[in-house]
Scaffold this active site. Structure first.
Site, mmCIF file in Angstrom:
data_model
loop_
_atom_site.group_PDB
_atom_site.id
_atom_site.type_symbol
_atom_site.label_atom_id
_atom_site.label_comp_id
_atom_site.label_asym_id
_atom_site.label_seq_id
_atom_site.Cartn_x
_atom_site.Cartn_y
_atom_site.Cartn_z
ATOM 1 N N HIS A 346 0.875 -1.172 0.000
ATOM 2 C CA HIS A 346 0.000 0.000 0.000
ATOM 3 C C HIS A 346 0.914 1.224 0.000
ATOM 4 O O HIS A 346 1.689 1.429 0.943
ATOM 5 C CB HIS A 346 -0.922 -0.001 1.211
ATOM 6 C CG HIS A 346 -1.876 -1.154 1.213
ATOM 7 N ND1 HIS A 346 -2.242 -1.832 2.359
ATOM 8 C CD2 HIS A 346 -2.536 -1.776 0.203
ATOM 9 C CE1 HIS A 346 -3.086 -2.797 2.056
ATOM 10 N NE2 HIS A 346 -3.278 -2.781 0.751
ATOM 11 N N GLU A 349 1.563 3.575 3.032
ATOM 12 C CA GLU A 349 2.106 3.013 4.275
ATOM 13 C C GLU A 349 3.627 3.034 4.165
ATOM 14 O O GLU A 349 4.275 2.049 3.835
ATOM 15 C CB GLU A 349 1.528 1.618 4.493
ATOM 16 C CG GLU A 349 0.017 1.682 4.733
ATOM 17 C CD GLU A 349 -0.681 0.337 4.698
ATOM 18 O OE1 GLU A 349 0.019 -0.698 4.705
ATOM 19 O OE2 GLU A 349 -1.927 0.310 4.640
ATOM 20 N N HIS A 484 3.345 -3.526 6.570
ATOM 21 C CA HIS A 484 2.232 -2.596 6.359
ATOM 22 C C HIS A 484 2.261 -1.520 7.443
ATOM 23 O O HIS A 484 3.202 -1.440 8.238
ATOM 24 C CB HIS A 484 0.901 -3.352 6.401
ATOM 25 C CG HIS A 484 0.632 -4.167 5.166
ATOM 26 N ND1 HIS A 484 -0.415 -3.925 4.318
ATOM 27 C CD2 HIS A 484 1.293 -5.241 4.643
ATOM 28 C CE1 HIS A 484 -0.401 -4.795 3.328
ATOM 29 N NE2 HIS A 484 0.621 -5.609 3.505
ATOM 30 N N GLU A 575 1.995 -5.048 10.896
ATOM 31 C CA GLU A 575 1.460 -3.681 10.935
ATOM 32 C C GLU A 575 2.364 -2.890 11.873
ATOM 33 O O GLU A 575 2.365 -3.089 13.080
ATOM 34 C CB GLU A 575 0.019 -3.688 11.431
ATOM 35 C CG GLU A 575 -0.952 -4.471 10.553
ATOM 36 C CD GLU A 575 -1.331 -3.728 9.280
ATOM 37 O OE1 GLU A 575 -1.031 -2.509 9.193
ATOM 38 O OE2 GLU A 575 -1.924 -4.345 8.384
#
Length: 774
Positions: A346, A349, A484, A575
């Site tokens: 993404h 990010e 991410h 994350e």
């Protein structure tokens, strides 16, 4: 930021002359009043590429009948702060949008954010005049904070005042004297309601008792806020001011809504103490051009252990660069596992991208210093680092910068594709086949082929996804992590649920090891491991030790599942932070938060068993040999040279290996506690039939030992077939004695004919069998 800090002595001096408050400013006790220090004779240049607008004219250019207070603001559409470029340079950049300078040179805010979004500002530092309920309290007034699905819970998407009047405010205590320069505002994040602030004032104080409104000349400055809930809007203070407390005082709001906002405050701490990382790395946000320069500089500094290659191009033609780090770059070494980090799937990010670039530099420098941990990793592992899987998306987010790109801008590819949702769904193919199969043990549990629909030219598959799939097929990766941002948690497969349930724990056959992998990263991450940390948005992962099964969070047939089912590679998703695009000032801290995690996770590639599957006669490696571990319903295959790696937790395992044309082989392999693989080599013997086929294909003479083995095999098969025939004959003669020969035959002659025909069938089948054996 450096320029702003350098200006502080002059700013303070001017402020002291104006207000005569030197003694108050130097007072250490935080409870005493501090005189506000502002610029009265000097004002820094507002460095927007589009000048700050002053509300003295209406939007159509006519002068309003009644004079309104001046509004200092700026639009955020494709604009960035510019602290060094001249107007000519800006015009040049507009002509060539890809040829942008780095954030440090052309697009950094005068002062960094205090940290409402990144959570450096604690909940206790944020207060409000009122709030509707706990879930809309002042602690929720953080830029880009996301709400839960249900309204009315404890985790809503903004601070919302209880009353709709101009006396409401959101207050932030910076704890230290701070040069405040601006405010960034958003509306409420909600799928049920629309709320945002359209105009506001800013008030400042040193004691939270006496407040001074930010002035535009002789009038109170009125700042323009939002026109929708999500687009961040920056308002620069006309007079940057030194204070400890700052308030946002809404004046007007969306007519059908209420007073709700999310915010970030920009400010430089006075007498700031340097903190961050001791590693001398290039801590900044790198656009595509600067990323290439950095990767090139690393290869020039460490040419013996690094290599840069490309695996394809993005939709806009930007190359997907990979840095390889190995003691023998460019070549797979027998027995050496392959590891990869993938970042930037993404595009917005951005932290993962910078951490991977930091990792390249760090490993190069530490290898040269002789750091034994890094030397061991480099010599025993072939490491591949892909910093930007979605460079098109990143370039879009980079233009607006860390604070103004919002929550989703740049997330998707140029074609609008979410790359993590772009991999083929192999999960349900496997599960559907298992449900339909009479014998589930015969259903493939690995190397599941890509479905035909996905390979067609008109399939909606991004070029970035195609490039990564090809890369995964070309290199025998063993372990990977996909980096991410936007949360603090590590997820592990399966990410896709059966029957597409929204949330359901869906473990793999290697669930225990995947949980170990996730725990290794989470437990060594300095933020995740902090028991007192605040949740990012609305989901509390600490009760799960900051790890979760992907399907239990949200279902998606993504890269992790594809990697596990289509290749040998185990992969998790990390994350990294609550803030998807941290400010440049946060990057050294984020590196320290993740450095140990990045290293220790790579070391897990050496857990379990490894070895080489070889041919007994030729001693050559056997490709595509299947390695099966008892009680683990997920097999792997050997690489082209016959080497394999099977990640396993400590314990004793029964391992069976077989390949086409070979007899299977079994061994018991013991895995210890240390991250050192147990060597379990296998020697496979070809079946005589396979050897005969190969010799006949080459037109060679059959060796005597093979002739003897084939003869013995034929005799064994002949004896076995004879025994089977004799058993059937005995059963038939027994039936004859009992009068149950033909079943439908009524006379003796018919029974005799039946027996004769049965005998002839057995005789014919025996001849056919013998011919096959010969």
């Amino acid at each position: 930021m450096e320029k702003s800090l350098c200006m502080l002595p002059a700013v303070l001096f001017l402020g002291l002359l104006t207000h005569g408050a030197a003694a108050l400013i130097n007072t250490p006790a935080p409870t005493k009043s501090y005189a506000l220090i502002d610029y009265t004779t000097t004002r820094p240049t507002v460095n927007w590429t589009e000048a700050v607008t002053v509300k003295g004219e209406s939007r159509d250019g006519t002068t309003p009948a009644t004079a309104e207070p001046d509004i200092f603001t700026t639009t955020v559409r494709d604009k960035q702060l510019d602290t060094t470029d001249t107007s000519k340079e800006r015009n040049k950049k507009e002509k060539d949008p890809r040829d942008r300078k780095t954030e440090d040179d052309k697009s950094k805010l005068d002062c960094p954010p205090l940290g409402l979004e990144s959570l450096r500002v604690d909940d206790s530092q944020i207060q409000a005049s009122s709030y509707q309920r706990s879930g809309l309290g002042p602690h929720r007034g953080r830029l880009n904070i996301q709400s839960g699905i249900e309204d009315g819970d404890l985790y809503d998407g903004a601070w919302c005042a209880e009353y709709k009047d101009r006396h409401q405010w959101l207050e932030v205590d910076a704890l230290h004297l701070t040069l405040f320069t601006g405010v960034i505002l958003q509306g409420r994040n909600s799928i049920w309601s629309w709320d945002w602030v359209e105009t506001y004032k800013v008030q400042l104080s040193n004691d939270s008792v006496t407040w001074h409104t930010s002035m535009n000349g002789t009038q109170e400055a009125l700042f323009e806020g939002n026109q929708n809930p999500e687009t961040p809007v920056l308002g620069l203070l006309p007079v940057p001011t030194v204070a400890r407390f700052i308030r946002i005082n809404p004046q007007t709001w969306y007519s059908n809504g209420t007073v709700c906002l999310r915010a970030e405050i920009l400010g430089c701490r006075v007498h700031a103490h340097e903190s961050g990382s001791k590693d001398a790395l290039d801590f900044r946000h790198h656009n595509y051009k600067e990323m290439r320069k950095l990767m090139k500089s690393v290869t020039e500094e460490c040419p013996d252990i690094t290599r840069v290659y490309t695996i394809g191009r993005s939709y806009m033609g930007l190359k997907l660069y990979v840095m390889e780090i190995s003691d023998n770059p460019g070549k797979h070494e027998l027995g050496e596992p392959e590891f990869r980090y993938v970042a930037g799937m993404h595009g917005n990010e951005a932290l993962g991208r910078e951490l991977v670039l930091n990792l390249m530099q760090y490993m190069c420098k530490e290898y040269k210093k002789g750091n034994q941990r890094i030397v061991r990793l480099v010599t025993e592992t072939r490491i591949h680092l892909l910093p930007s899987m979605n460079p098109d998306g990143y370039e879009e987010a980079y233009v607006k910068g860390s604070e103004l790109s919002g929550w989703a801008e740049g997330r998707y590819s140029f074609e609008g594709i979410d790359l993590n949702h772009n991999f083929p769904d192999l999960n349900n193919i496997m599960w559907d086949t298992q449900e339909k199969a009479a014998d589930k043990s015969k259903v493939p549990n690995h190397y599941i082929p890509i479905p035909e629909y996905y390979t067609k030219e008109d399939a909606t598959v991004a070029p970035e996804t195609r490039a990564v799939i090809s890369w995964m097929q070309d290199i025998p990766f063993v372990l990977s992590a996909n980096l991410h941002g936007g949360e603090l948690v590590v997820t592990y497969p399966f990410d896709c649920t059966r029957d597409w349930a929204p949330q359901e724990d869906t473990p793999t056959a290697d669930n225990a090891f995947f949980r170990w992998l996730a725990s290794v990263y989470a437990s060594t991450n300095l933020v995740m491991a902090n028991p007192d940390r605040r949740i990012c948005h609305y989901e509390e992962f600490q009760s799960h030790n900051n790890i979760i099964n992907g399907g239990a969070w949200h279902t998606v047939p993504g890269m992790n599942d594809f990697s596990y089912l289509h290749t040998n590679c185990f992969e998790v998703t990390v994350e990294l932070s609550c803030d998807k695009f941290p400010h440049v000032s946060e990057l050294p801290i984020e590196w320290e938060n993740n450095k140990e995690s990045l290293l220790v996770y790579m070391e897990q590639v050496h857990r379990g068993i490894k070895g080489v599957v070889r041919d007994k006669l030729t001693k050559k490696g056997i490709a595509d040999a299947i390695i099966k571990v008892e009680d683990h319903d997920h097999d792997i295959r050997s690489a082209a040279d016959g080497d394999y790696w099977r990640l396993l937790n400590p314990g004793e395992y029964k391992v069976i290996v077989w390949a086409v044309g070979y007899f299977p082989s079994m061994r018991r392999c013991n895995v210890g506690m240390e991250p050192n693989p147990t060597i379990c080599d296998f020697i496979l013997t070809k079946t005589p039939i396979q050897r005969l086929k190969e010799i006949r294909a080459k037109g060679e003479k059959i060796p005597q030992d093979l002739q003897l083995r084939l003869r013995a095999l034929r005799l064994r098969k002949l004896r076995a077939s004879t025994k089977a025939i004799n058993r059937r004959r005995e059963d038939e003669w027994k039936d004859e004695k009992e009068g149950n020969l033909c079943g439908t035959c009524t006379d003796l002659k018919s029974n005799e004919l039946y027996l004769y025909s049965t005998f002839k069938r057995h005789q014919a089948s025996a001849k056919v069998l013998n011919r096959r054996i010969m």
